[in-house]
Design an enzyme around this catalytic site. Structure first.
Site, short mmCIF file in Angstrom:
data_model
loop_
_atom_site.label_atom_id
_atom_site.label_comp_id
_atom_site.label_asym_id
_atom_site.label_seq_id
_atom_site.Cartn_x
_atom_site.Cartn_y
_atom_site.Cartn_z
N ARG A 1 0.83 -1.21 0.00
CA ARG A 1 0.00 0.00 0.00
C ARG A 1 0.87 1.26 0.00
O ARG A 1 0.55 2.25 -0.67
CB ARG A 1 -0.96 -0.01 1.20
CG ARG A 1 -2.03 1.07 1.11
CD ARG A 1 -3.12 0.91 2.14
NE ARG A 1 -2.63 1.13 3.49
CZ ARG A 1 -3.38 0.98 4.59
NH1 ARG A 1 -4.64 0.58 4.50
NH2 ARG A 1 -2.87 1.19 5.79
N LYS B 1 -2.52 7.08 0.96
CA LYS B 1 -2.27 7.45 2.36
C LYS B 1 -1.18 8.51 2.35
O LYS B 1 0.01 8.22 2.50
CB LYS B 1 -1.88 6.20 3.15
CG LYS B 1 -2.31 6.25 4.59
CD LYS B 1 -2.27 4.89 5.24
CE LYS B 1 -2.20 4.96 6.75
NZ LYS B 1 -3.28 5.64 7.43
N GLU C 1 -16.19 6.46 5.87
CA GLU C 1 -15.40 5.82 6.91
C GLU C 1 -15.26 6.79 8.08
O GLU C 1 -15.80 7.90 8.02
CB GLU C 1 -14.02 5.45 6.36
CG GLU C 1 -13.24 6.64 5.81
CD GLU C 1 -11.90 6.27 5.18
OE1 GLU C 1 -11.35 5.22 5.49
OE2 GLU C 1 -11.41 7.08 4.36
N1 PXG Z 1 -9.30 4.92 7.07
C1 PXG Z 1 -8.38 5.88 7.21
C2 PXG Z 1 -8.67 7.24 6.71
C3 PXG Z 1 -7.17 5.59 7.84
O1 PXG Z 1 -6.24 6.54 7.98
C4 PXG Z 1 -7.92 3.32 8.16
C5 PXG Z 1 -9.09 3.66 7.51
C6 PXG Z 1 -7.72 1.90 8.60
O2 PXG Z 1 -6.75 1.26 7.79
P1 PXG Z 1 -5.82 0.10 8.36
O3 PXG Z 1 -5.01 -0.31 7.19
O4 PXG Z 1 -4.99 0.69 9.47
O5 PXG Z 1 -6.70 -0.97 8.84
C7 PXG Z 1 -6.93 4.29 8.33
C8 PXG Z 1 -5.65 3.96 9.00
C9 PXG Z 1 -3.02 7.03 13.58
C10 PXG Z 1 -3.22 5.88 12.69
O6 PXG Z 1 -1.87 7.20 14.02
C11 PXG Z 1 -4.15 5.95 11.67
C12 PXG Z 1 -4.31 4.85 10.84
C13 PXG Z 1 -3.59 3.73 11.03
C14 PXG Z 1 -2.66 3.68 12.07
C15 PXG Z 1 -2.48 4.76 12.91
O7 PXG Z 1 -3.96 7.75 13.85
N2 PXG Z 1 -5.21 4.99 9.85
#
Ligand code: PXG
Length: 287
Positions: free
Chosen positions: A52, A151, A184
């Site tokens: 990713r 991301k 989301e």
């Molecule tokens: N939506 C968004 C907008 C994200 O930023 C997810 C869904 C979930 O994705 P994953 O692959 O983690 O299942 C994310 C992920 C933080 C932090 O520090 C944010 C995420 C992941 C890890 C830490 O706030 N966002």
């Protein structure tokens, strides 16, 4: 205690891990990142996170100056250097140092940063009792403007929504897309249980395709649950039997109230509980 950071092929003390004020990651949010977790020294779905990260970089024409294998090794080395078994890993690749103008082609030396730290979970009672969330007025950015599948280091869209949640006394906020469909939360994907089905918005609703989301969909399948990607409205969430969020940071967390409406019985439901247990078992066994 000072942490050890991996920066551009070297492990350095936190104090020495610095980027230029001319780095476009800082000036324009021009760069990409990933957030990963390790459990008992094993990084959960490392390859999926690397894929990713590389896909995000490709989408913004940023060439990551190392191989995926080298990055994987950097993750393990950084965890070891910080004596972390259960940790949170942040990968950052910036556009590098450039001029005071947008042109990314004038930038050189993308900075590769790996940070390993502990993660501050939501308080335990949120996992046991469930979260209250509100819908943010800030819409998820349209795919045609900037794909949420990237991301990128520009997370202001999510931060604006997070602020709204916090101002309403909630730790998370629900984001809708420009059509008013559920997208989301600010850092988590959303699921609901309706009848025997598990439902979650599809990628074209304007979401990040979460790695935890994918893992939960696989687990649901193994448990014999019918899981579908489908467009959802707030009404679907208000009237669902259960609702939960998934994300690397949050893992699987129940939602019991949305915009003042109680979801289901107002307590975490049995399917949420089951998937949460399955997820915790999976992270201890899956590479
Ligand atoms: N939506 C968004 C907008 C994200 O930023 C997810 C869904 C979930 O994705 P994953 O692959 O983690 O299942 C994310 C992920 C933080 C932090 O520090 C944010 C995420 C992941 C890890 C830490 O706030 N966002």
């Amino acid at each position: 205690m000072s942490r050890t950071i991996f920066m551009n092929d070297h492990l350095v003390p936190e104090e020495d891990a610095r980027v230029s004020v001319f780095d476009h990651g800082l000036l324009y949010g021009d760069g990409v990142f990933e957030g990963l977790r390790s459990y008992s020294g094993r990084v959960f779905r490392l390859n999926a996170h690397l894929d990713r990260l590389w896909a995000s970089a490709r989408a913004i024409c940023l060439e990551i100056p190392m191989s995926k294998d080298r990055m994987a090794q950097a993750v393990l080395d950084t965890l070891a250097a910080n004596n972390l078994e259960d940790g949170y890993i942040r990968l950052v690749v910036t556009r590098g140092t450039g001029t005071l103008g947008l042109d990314p082609n004038k930038c050189s030396n993308p900075q590769v940063i790996v940070i390993a730290d502990t993660i501050s979970l939501y308080p335990k009672e949120f996992y046991e009792q469930g979260l209250r969330i509100v819908t943010a007025a800030t819409q998820r950015i349209q795919t045609a403007a900037l794909s949420p599948r990237i991301k990128s280091l520009n997370y202001l869209n999510n931060i604006m929504a997070k602020l709204e949640g916090l101002q309403a006394g909630c730790v998370e906020a629900l984001m809708l897309n420009h059509k008013g469909e559920v997208a989301e939360c600010t850092g988590d994907n959303v699921f609901v249980v309706r009848g025997e089905r598990l439902l979650t918005p599809p990628p074209d609703a304007g979401i990040l395709e979460g790695i935890t989301r994918a893992a939960v969909m696989e687990l649901a399948d193994k448990e014999g649950l019918d899981c579908r990607e489908t467009s959802l409205t707030r009404h679907d969430l208000y009237t669902a039997e259960e609702c939960f969020l998934t994300g690397t940071a949050a893992e699987v967390i129940p939602v019991v109230e949305i915009d003042g409406r109680t979801v289901g019985e107002g307590t975490p439901g049995p399917i949420t509980q089951k998937l949460k247990d399955c997820f915790h078992a999976l992270v201890r066994q899956d590479g």
